[in-house]
Design a protein around this motif. Structure first.
Motif, PDB file in Angstrom:
ATOM      1  N   ASP A  97     -62.415  20.441  18.929  1.00  0.00           N
ATOM      2  CA  ASP A  97     -62.920  21.796  18.728  1.00  0.00           C
ATOM      3  C   ASP A  97     -64.438  21.734  18.551  1.00  0.00           C
ATOM      4  O   ASP A  97     -64.932  21.155  17.589  1.00  0.00           O
ATOM      5  CB  ASP A  97     -62.249  22.396  17.488  1.00  0.00           C
ATOM      6  N   ARG A  98     -65.165  22.309  19.490  1.00  0.00           N
ATOM      7  CA  ARG A  98     -66.632  22.264  19.450  1.00  0.00           C
ATOM      8  C   ARG A  98     -67.217  23.070  18.289  1.00  0.00           C
ATOM      9  O   ARG A  98     -68.368  22.910  17.939  1.00  0.00           O
ATOM     10  CB  ARG A  98     -67.196  22.788  20.771  1.00  0.00           C
ATOM     11  N   ASN A  99     -66.434  23.953  17.721  1.00  0.00           N
ATOM     12  CA  ASN A  99     -66.916  24.770  16.614  1.00  0.00           C
ATOM     13  C   ASN A  99     -66.601  24.158  15.255  1.00  0.00           C
ATOM     14  O   ASN A  99     -66.861  24.783  14.238  1.00  0.00           O
ATOM     15  CB  ASN A  99     -66.295  26.172  16.698  1.00  0.00           C
ATOM     16  N   ALA A 100     -66.032  22.971  15.271  1.00  0.00           N
ATOM     17  CA  ALA A 100     -65.630  22.345  14.008  1.00  0.00           C
ATOM     18  C   ALA A 100     -66.860  21.967  13.193  1.00  0.00           C
ATOM     19  O   ALA A 100     -67.761  21.299  13.676  1.00  0.00           O
ATOM     20  CB  ALA A 100     -64.788  21.104  14.279  1.00  0.00           C
ATOM     21  N   ILE A 104     -61.970  17.959  11.978  1.00  0.00           N
ATOM     22  CA  ILE A 104     -61.413  18.603  13.182  1.00  0.00           C
ATOM     23  C   ILE A 104     -59.936  18.890  12.937  1.00  0.00           C
ATOM     24  O   ILE A 104     -59.178  17.999  12.560  1.00  0.00           O
ATOM     25  CB  ILE A 104     -61.581  17.676  14.407  1.00  0.00           C
ATOM     26  N   ARG A 106     -58.327  21.063  15.383  1.00  0.00           N
ATOM     27  CA  ARG A 106     -57.859  21.624  16.647  1.00  0.00           C
ATOM     28  C   ARG A 106     -58.459  20.805  17.791  1.00  0.00           C
ATOM     29  O   ARG A 106     -59.640  20.473  17.769  1.00  0.00           O
ATOM     30  CB  ARG A 106     -58.301  23.085  16.741  1.00  0.00           C
ATOM     31  N   TYR A 107     -57.621  20.469  18.775  1.00  0.00           N
ATOM     32  CA  TYR A 107     -58.069  19.776  19.979  1.00  0.00           C
ATOM     33  C   TYR A 107     -57.631  20.586  21.192  1.00  0.00           C
ATOM     34  O   TYR A 107     -56.508  21.083  21.234  1.00  0.00           O
ATOM     35  CB  TYR A 107     -57.443  18.380  20.084  1.00  0.00           C
ATOM     36  N   TYR A 108     -58.525  20.694  22.169  1.00  0.00           N
ATOM     37  CA  TYR A 108     -58.223  21.381  23.419  1.00  0.00           C
ATOM     38  C   TYR A 108     -57.977  20.324  24.487  1.00  0.00           C
ATOM     39  O   TYR A 108     -58.786  19.398  24.642  1.00  0.00           O
ATOM     40  CB  TYR A 108     -59.386  22.282  23.826  1.00  0.00           C
ATOM     41  N   THR A 177     -53.068  23.011  23.541  1.00  0.00           N
ATOM     42  CA  THR A 177     -53.914  23.019  22.349  1.00  0.00           C
ATOM     43  C   THR A 177     -53.124  22.417  21.198  1.00  0.00           C
ATOM     44  O   THR A 177     -51.972  22.778  20.985  1.00  0.00           O
ATOM     45  CB  THR A 177     -54.364  24.441  21.996  1.00  0.00           C
ATOM     46  N   TYR A 179     -52.854  21.951  17.229  1.00  0.00           N
ATOM     47  CA  TYR A 179     -53.255  22.630  15.999  1.00  0.00           C
ATOM     48  C   TYR A 179     -52.729  21.892  14.782  1.00  0.00           C
ATOM     49  O   TYR A 179     -51.568  21.482  14.768  1.00  0.00           O
ATOM     50  CB  TYR A 179     -52.656  24.037  15.927  1.00  0.00           C
ATOM     51  N   GLU A 189     -56.504  32.965  17.676  1.00  0.00           N
ATOM     52  CA  GLU A 189     -57.025  32.759  19.022  1.00  0.00           C
ATOM     53  C   GLU A 189     -56.309  33.605  20.063  1.00  0.00           C
ATOM     54  O   GLU A 189     -56.717  33.668  21.195  1.00  0.00           O
ATOM     55  CB  GLU A 189     -56.881  31.283  19.416  1.00  0.00           C
TER      56      GLU A 189
END
Length: 190
Positions: A97-100, A104, A106-108, A177, A179, A189
């Motif tokens: 997650d780039r907003n973490a 972390i 969440r992984y996309y 995704t 979570y 989301e």
């Protein structure tokens, strides 16, 4: 007497409606899994929930030095190649997650066959049917299940705090995704 019959009828109708509601089924499973207290923070290739972005990059550099991963699509992800049960190469692209800010949770990720372009049997709608057995091989635990929402079929694998949500994105790609349900409300989301 009439009021008790009306009450019973309303209760039965409500239960039938809730039983047919895929969102209610999903929420019930999430609640049940979170209530087990089981933590499944390990994800793939030594990555896990709770690490920081610098730790993510360090692990990816280590995997790259070992020749296990490379730059992913559009240099926006990390790519790991593995084979399905028939020997067809599958690209697994992932990124944290780039907003973490901090750990972390969440992984996309995405899955696609390498040779999908001219091979209808390698399109994403076929790949998503193979992913439940792949996920069971990787993680064991509970069997994945499907939920139809807004005309789209979603596949879920939920084990304790770890939920993987998958769906067909386009002809070639299945988006997934990961979570940590104890830290992230995945409904935000949607």
């Amino acid at each position: 007497m009439v009021s008790s019959r009306v009450y019973a009828l309303v209760t039965i109708v409500s239960l039938v409606i809730l039983g047919c509601n895929p969102e209610a089924k999903l929420d019930k499973i999430i609640e049940k899994e979170l209530n087990t207290g089981i933590r499944n923070d390990s994800l793939f290739l030594g990555l896990k929930f709770g690490i920081t972005i610098p730790e993510f990059f360090d692990r990816c550099r280590e995997l790259n030095k070992q020749g296990l991963v490379k730059e992913g699509s559009k240099n926006m992800s990390v790519e790991y190649i593995f084979e399905d049960s028939l020997g067809q190469p599958i690209a697994f692209n992932f990124y944290a997650d780039r907003n973490a800010e901090g750990p972390i949770h969440r992984y996309y990720t995405s899955f696609n066959y390498y040779a999908f372009a001219l091979n209808r049997h390698l399109y994403a709608d076929r790949l998503i049917k193979k992913l439940p057995s792949i996920l069971m091989d990787w993680y064991g635990g509970n069997k994945p299940f499907t939920v139809r929402r807004d005309g789209q079929l979603y596949l879920y694998k939920i084990d304790g705090n770890r939920m993987i949500e998958l769906y067909v994105y386009d002809l070639s790609t299945v988006v997934a995704t990961y979570y940590d349900l104890s830290k992230v409300n995945f409904r935000e989301e949607q």
